[in-house]
Design a protein around this motif. Structure first.
Motif, PDB file in Angstrom:
ATOM      1  N   ALA A  36       0.805  -1.205  -0.019  1.00 34.80           N
ATOM      2  CA  ALA A  36       0.075  -0.054   0.095  1.00 34.80           C
ATOM      3  C   ALA A  36       0.943   1.345   0.091  1.00 34.80           C
ATOM      4  O   ALA A  36       1.885   1.356   0.569  1.00 34.80           O
ATOM      5  CB  ALA A  36      -0.889   0.042   1.193  1.00 34.80           C
ATOM      6  N   LEU A  37       0.369   2.379  -0.509  1.00 32.52           N
ATOM      7  CA  LEU A  37       0.992   3.604  -0.489  1.00 32.52           C
ATOM      8  C   LEU A  37       0.709   4.403   0.758  1.00 32.52           C
ATOM      9  O   LEU A  37      -0.526   4.490   1.142  1.00 32.52           O
ATOM     10  CB  LEU A  37       0.584   4.530  -1.693  1.00 32.52           C
ATOM     11  CG  LEU A  37       1.255   5.880  -1.881  1.00 32.52           C
ATOM     12  CD1 LEU A  37       2.729   5.803  -1.859  1.00 32.52           C
ATOM     13  CD2 LEU A  37       0.293   6.753  -2.779  1.00 32.52           C
ATOM     14  N   GLY A  38       1.648   4.530   1.637  1.00 33.78           N
ATOM     15  CA  GLY A  38       1.371   5.258   2.840  1.00 33.78           C
ATOM     16  C   GLY A  38       1.604   6.752   2.434  1.00 33.78           C
ATOM     17  O   GLY A  38       2.391   7.348   2.015  1.00 33.78           O
ATOM     18  N   CYS A  39       0.411   7.460   3.073  1.00 36.11           N
ATOM     19  CA  CYS A  39       0.227   8.926   2.726  1.00 36.11           C
ATOM     20  C   CYS A  39       0.561   9.726   3.656  1.00 36.11           C
ATOM     21  O   CYS A  39      -0.194  11.065   3.839  1.00 36.11           O
ATOM     22  CB  CYS A  39      -1.049   9.111   1.958  1.00 36.11           C
ATOM     23  SG  CYS A  39      -1.301   8.202   0.484  1.00 36.11           S
ATOM     24  N   GLY A  40       1.522   9.571   4.827  1.00 35.52           N
ATOM     25  CA  GLY A  40       1.517  10.282   6.026  1.00 35.52           C
ATOM     26  C   GLY A  40       2.310  11.493   5.855  1.00 35.52           C
ATOM     27  O   GLY A  40       2.438  12.377   6.747  1.00 35.52           O
ATOM     28  N   ASN A  41       3.018  11.736   4.696  1.00 40.72           N
ATOM     29  CA  ASN A  41       3.942  12.849   4.571  1.00 40.72           C
ATOM     30  C   ASN A  41       3.110  13.760   3.533  1.00 40.72           C
ATOM     31  O   ASN A  41       3.737  14.730   3.054  1.00 40.72           O
ATOM     32  CB  ASN A  41       5.271  12.442   3.908  1.00 40.72           C
ATOM     33  CG  ASN A  41       5.257  11.514   2.766  1.00 40.72           C
ATOM     34  OD1 ASN A  41       4.030  11.247   2.021  1.00 40.72           O
ATOM     35  ND2 ASN A  41       6.427  11.295   1.952  1.00 40.72           N
ATOM     36  N   PHE A  42       2.038  13.667   3.375  1.00 39.40           N
ATOM     37  CA  PHE A  42       1.327  14.613   2.481  1.00 39.40           C
ATOM     38  C   PHE A  42       0.786  15.707   3.429  1.00 39.40           C
ATOM     39  O   PHE A  42      -0.217  15.573   4.300  1.00 39.40           O
ATOM     40  CB  PHE A  42      -0.128  14.013   1.884  1.00 39.40           C
ATOM     41  CG  PHE A  42       0.070  12.908   0.727  1.00 39.40           C
ATOM     42  CD1 PHE A  42       1.489  12.600   0.634  1.00 39.40           C
ATOM     43  CD2 PHE A  42      -0.681  12.269   0.041  1.00 39.40           C
ATOM     44  CE1 PHE A  42       1.644  11.308  -0.680  1.00 39.40           C
ATOM     45  CE2 PHE A  42      -0.848  11.368  -0.679  1.00 39.40           C
ATOM     46  CZ  PHE A  42       0.643  10.940  -1.059  1.00 39.40           C
ATOM     47  N   GLY A  43       1.262  17.039   3.157  1.00 39.22           N
ATOM     48  CA  GLY A  43       0.970  18.167   4.051  1.00 39.22           C
ATOM     49  C   GLY A  43       1.323  17.857   5.621  1.00 39.22           C
ATOM     50  O   GLY A  43       0.663  18.541   6.373  1.00 39.22           O
ATOM     51  N   VAL A  88       3.175  -1.099   4.143  1.00 38.44           N
ATOM     52  CA  VAL A  88       2.806   0.182   3.797  1.00 38.44           C
ATOM     53  C   VAL A  88       4.164   1.088   3.638  1.00 38.44           C
ATOM     54  O   VAL A  88       4.736   1.371   4.744  1.00 38.44           O
ATOM     55  CB  VAL A  88       2.045   0.873   4.987  1.00 38.44           C
ATOM     56  CG1 VAL A  88       1.496   2.083   4.536  1.00 38.44           C
ATOM     57  CG2 VAL A  88       0.761  -0.012   5.260  1.00 38.44           C
ATOM     58  N   ILE A  89       4.317   1.605   2.274  1.00 38.84           N
ATOM     59  CA  ILE A  89       5.523   2.134   1.968  1.00 38.84           C
ATOM     60  C   ILE A  89       5.132   3.652   2.054  1.00 38.84           C
ATOM     61  O   ILE A  89       4.107   4.059   1.645  1.00 38.84           O
ATOM     62  CB  ILE A  89       6.305   2.015   0.718  1.00 38.84           C
ATOM     63  CG1 ILE A  89       5.258   2.088  -0.358  1.00 38.84           C
ATOM     64  CG2 ILE A  89       6.656   0.408   0.901  1.00 38.84           C
ATOM     65  CD1 ILE A  89       5.832   2.051  -1.739  1.00 38.84           C
ATOM     66  N   GLY A  90       6.158   4.703   2.448  1.00 42.34           N
ATOM     67  CA  GLY A  90       5.868   6.048   2.553  1.00 42.34           C
ATOM     68  C   GLY A  90       6.917   6.875   1.683  1.00 42.34           C
ATOM     69  O   GLY A  90       7.598   7.602   2.303  1.00 42.34           O
ATOM     70  N   PRO A  91       6.928   6.663   0.351  1.00 40.37           N
ATOM     71  CA  PRO A  91       7.917   7.441  -0.168  1.00 40.37           C
ATOM     72  C   PRO A  91       7.879   8.771  -0.385  1.00 40.37           C
ATOM     73  O   PRO A  91       6.739   9.319  -0.262  1.00 40.37           O
ATOM     74  CB  PRO A  91       7.898   6.711  -1.838  1.00 40.37           C
ATOM     75  CG  PRO A  91       6.477   6.444  -1.990  1.00 40.37           C
ATOM     76  CD  PRO A  91       6.115   5.762  -0.540  1.00 40.37           C
ATOM     77  N   GLY A  92       9.006   9.764  -0.604  1.00 37.71           N
ATOM     78  CA  GLY A  92       8.733  10.943  -0.696  1.00 37.71           C
ATOM     79  C   GLY A  92       8.644  11.578  -2.254  1.00 37.71           C
ATOM     80  O   GLY A  92       8.288  12.511  -2.448  1.00 37.71           O
ATOM     81  N   ARG A  93       9.389  10.672  -2.962  1.00 35.50           N
ATOM     82  CA  ARG A  93       9.222  11.297  -4.461  1.00 35.50           C
ATOM     83  C   ARG A  93       8.975   9.928  -5.396  1.00 35.50           C
ATOM     84  O   ARG A  93       9.282   8.852  -4.949  1.00 35.50           O
ATOM     85  CB  ARG A  93      10.767  11.358  -4.765  1.00 35.50           C
ATOM     86  CG  ARG A  93      10.956  12.681  -4.260  1.00 35.50           C
ATOM     87  CD  ARG A  93      12.390  13.446  -4.669  1.00 35.50           C
ATOM     88  NE  ARG A  93      13.426  12.805  -4.653  1.00 35.50           N
ATOM     89  CZ  ARG A  93      14.374  12.811  -3.803  1.00 35.50           C
ATOM     90  NH1 ARG A  93      13.914  13.511  -2.776  1.00 35.50           N
ATOM     91  NH2 ARG A  93      15.498  11.971  -3.606  1.00 35.50           N
ATOM     92  N   PRO A  94       8.491   9.978  -6.528  1.00 35.31           N
ATOM     93  CA  PRO A  94       7.940   8.894  -7.376  1.00 35.31           C
ATOM     94  C   PRO A  94       9.181   7.792  -7.598  1.00 35.31           C
ATOM     95  O   PRO A  94       9.054   6.586  -7.492  1.00 35.31           O
ATOM     96  CB  PRO A  94       7.996   9.360  -8.820  1.00 35.31           C
ATOM     97  CG  PRO A  94       7.181  10.977  -8.209  1.00 35.31           C
ATOM     98  CD  PRO A  94       8.083  11.416  -7.460  1.00 35.31           C
ATOM     99  N   GLU A  95      10.686   8.366  -7.678  1.00 40.70           N
ATOM    100  CA  GLU A  95      11.634   7.595  -7.794  1.00 40.70           C
ATOM    101  C   GLU A  95      11.987   6.439  -6.558  1.00 40.70           C
ATOM    102  O   GLU A  95      12.510   5.591  -6.740  1.00 40.70           O
ATOM    103  CB  GLU A  95      12.939   8.274  -8.007  1.00 40.70           C
ATOM    104  CG  GLU A  95      13.281   9.352  -7.107  1.00 40.70           C
ATOM    105  CD  GLU A  95      12.920  10.757  -7.486  1.00 40.70           C
ATOM    106  OE1 GLU A  95      13.620  11.979  -7.216  1.00 40.70           O
ATOM    107  OE2 GLU A  95      11.821  10.740  -8.092  1.00 40.70           O
ATOM    108  N   HIS A  96      11.367   7.068  -5.696  1.00 44.36           N
ATOM    109  CA  HIS A  96      11.463   6.220  -4.267  1.00 44.36           C
ATOM    110  C   HIS A  96      10.476   4.755  -4.335  1.00 44.36           C
ATOM    111  O   HIS A  96      10.710   4.018  -3.554  1.00 44.36           O
ATOM    112  CB  HIS A  96      10.796   6.893  -3.029  1.00 44.36           C
ATOM    113  CG  HIS A  96      12.100   8.012  -2.645  1.00 44.36           C
ATOM    114  ND1 HIS A  96      11.673   8.890  -1.517  1.00 44.36           N
ATOM    115  CD2 HIS A  96      13.079   8.082  -3.147  1.00 44.36           C
ATOM    116  CE1 HIS A  96      12.756   9.869  -1.666  1.00 44.36           C
ATOM    117  NE2 HIS A  96      13.842   9.560  -2.537  1.00 44.36           N
ATOM    118  N   LEU A  97       9.849   4.767  -5.511  1.00 42.19           N
ATOM    119  CA  LEU A  97       9.010   3.523  -5.789  1.00 42.19           C
ATOM    120  C   LEU A  97       9.696   2.310  -6.363  1.00 42.19           C
ATOM    121  O   LEU A  97       9.330   1.352  -6.334  1.00 42.19           O
ATOM    122  CB  LEU A  97       7.907   3.803  -6.613  1.00 42.19           C
ATOM    123  CG  LEU A  97       6.630   4.936  -5.886  1.00 42.19           C
ATOM    124  CD1 LEU A  97       5.863   5.158  -7.289  1.00 42.19           C
ATOM    125  CD2 LEU A  97       5.828   4.084  -4.819  1.00 42.19           C
TER     126      LEU A  97
END
Length: 311
Positions: free
Chosen positions: A10-17, A274-283
């Motif tokens: 899953a995409l972790g979205c904890g760093n949005f905002g 659940v991964i929380g990347p900061g940029r697309p390349e972190h995928l």
């Protein structure tokens, strides 16, 4: 109890905002444009489950996801959570009335009629679990949530939760460097059919190789923003183990992060990471982990290496 079925990653979205649920960082983290780029890349790579919480970024994470859903015309599977305050000094907890209000606010920000999985984000000693789960069951009956579960519970707390209701999942921190759930909680999940969802699979960036012995922490990293959960990793033994793990990863043709994720994906007890990347390349490490699965020989080397450097 039949185990909940969820996508493996899953995409972790904890760093949005923001940076998780910490009020002092609300309004920081990824901008909406940066979050959109990350969600676009995740969706295109096959990640169709997004994980958030009402207090991530003080509501900004859910709002960004909702705006993206409306903009793109697609509907990912959604996990959200409640417990933490929406602003500094505001109320928190798992009181049934608060849950009802917070859930409605989450649905509004996300722009959906139902979330697939709703989690108690922390254990609340002030509210009986029967009352919390009663509110969750009411939400289920009203079609507002699919399943419910808990997060950041230890084995004793999960046992109490199972006695009070039917939580289908638990989401806890788990990685090569954070193994606290192995002795009791993972066996309990396996015994009772509770899905185990692992957040922090890269241990706040420690399993990416970004932190180097004697070097300053990179700007914007977890160690430069919220280092407290990871201070136990700052040891010579950890740095030594990470160097050896990087050598193993190199021999397999992957990054250290790809190796760490592959190690988790090889564990049948872990239902989702659940991964929380900061940029697309972190995928990229996700693709590496899926295309270079860990073998039994790899796992033996990894286990031996990490035991030598475990904090």
């Amino acid at each position: 109890m039949q185990q909940l079925t969820v996508p493996r990653v899953a995409l972790g979205c904890g760093n949005f905002g923001g940076v998780g649920s910490a009020p002092e960082f609300f309004g920081q983290g990824l901008t909406q444009d940066e979050a959109f780029a990350l969600m676009d890349a995740a969706w295109e790579s096959g990640l169709v489950h997004f994980d958030t919480a009402d207090a991530y970024g003080g509501g900004r994470s859910e709002q960004a996801i909702g705006n993206w859903i409306r903009s793109r015309g697609v509907r990912p599977r959604l996990t959200t959570k409640t417990f933490n305050p929406m602003e500094a000094g505001a109320g928190h907890g798992l009181d049934p009335d608060r849950i009802a209000g917070q859930l409605q606010s989450s649905l509004h920000r996300l722009g959906v009629d139902q979330v697939d999985l709703y989690l108690a984000h922390e254990f609340d000693p002030a509210v009986p679990l029967t009352e919390t789960f009663g509110a969750f069951r009411a939400a289920q009956a009203g079609g507002l949530i699919g399943a419910y579960g808990v997060s950041n519970f230890d084995a004793r707390q999960l046992a109490a939760a199972l006695a009070a209701g039917e939580p289908r999942a638990i989401q806890n921190s788990y990685s090569l460097l954070a193994r606290q759930d192995e002795a009791e909680l993972l066996p309990l999940c396996a015994e009772r059919g509770v899905a185990y969802l692992a957040f922090g699979p890269l241990a706040g960036g420690w399993l990416t190789g970004k932190y180097r012995r004697g070097a300053p922490y990179p700007a914007g990293s977890r160690m430069s923003q919220r280092p407290e959960p990871y201070q136990g990793f700052v040891t010579d033994a950890t740095f030594g183990a990470l160097a050896k793990l990087e050598a193993i990863a190199d021999s397999r043709g992957t990054s250290l992060a790809g190796l760490a994720l592959a190690w988790l994906l090889a564990d049948d007890r872990v239902t989702q990471i659940v991964i929380g990347p900061g940029r697309p390349e972190h995928l990229t490490p996700v693709a590496e982990a899926l295309t270079h699965p860990v073998t039994e020989q790899d796992r033996s080397m990894i286990e031996h290496t990490i035991k030598e450097g475990r904090p």
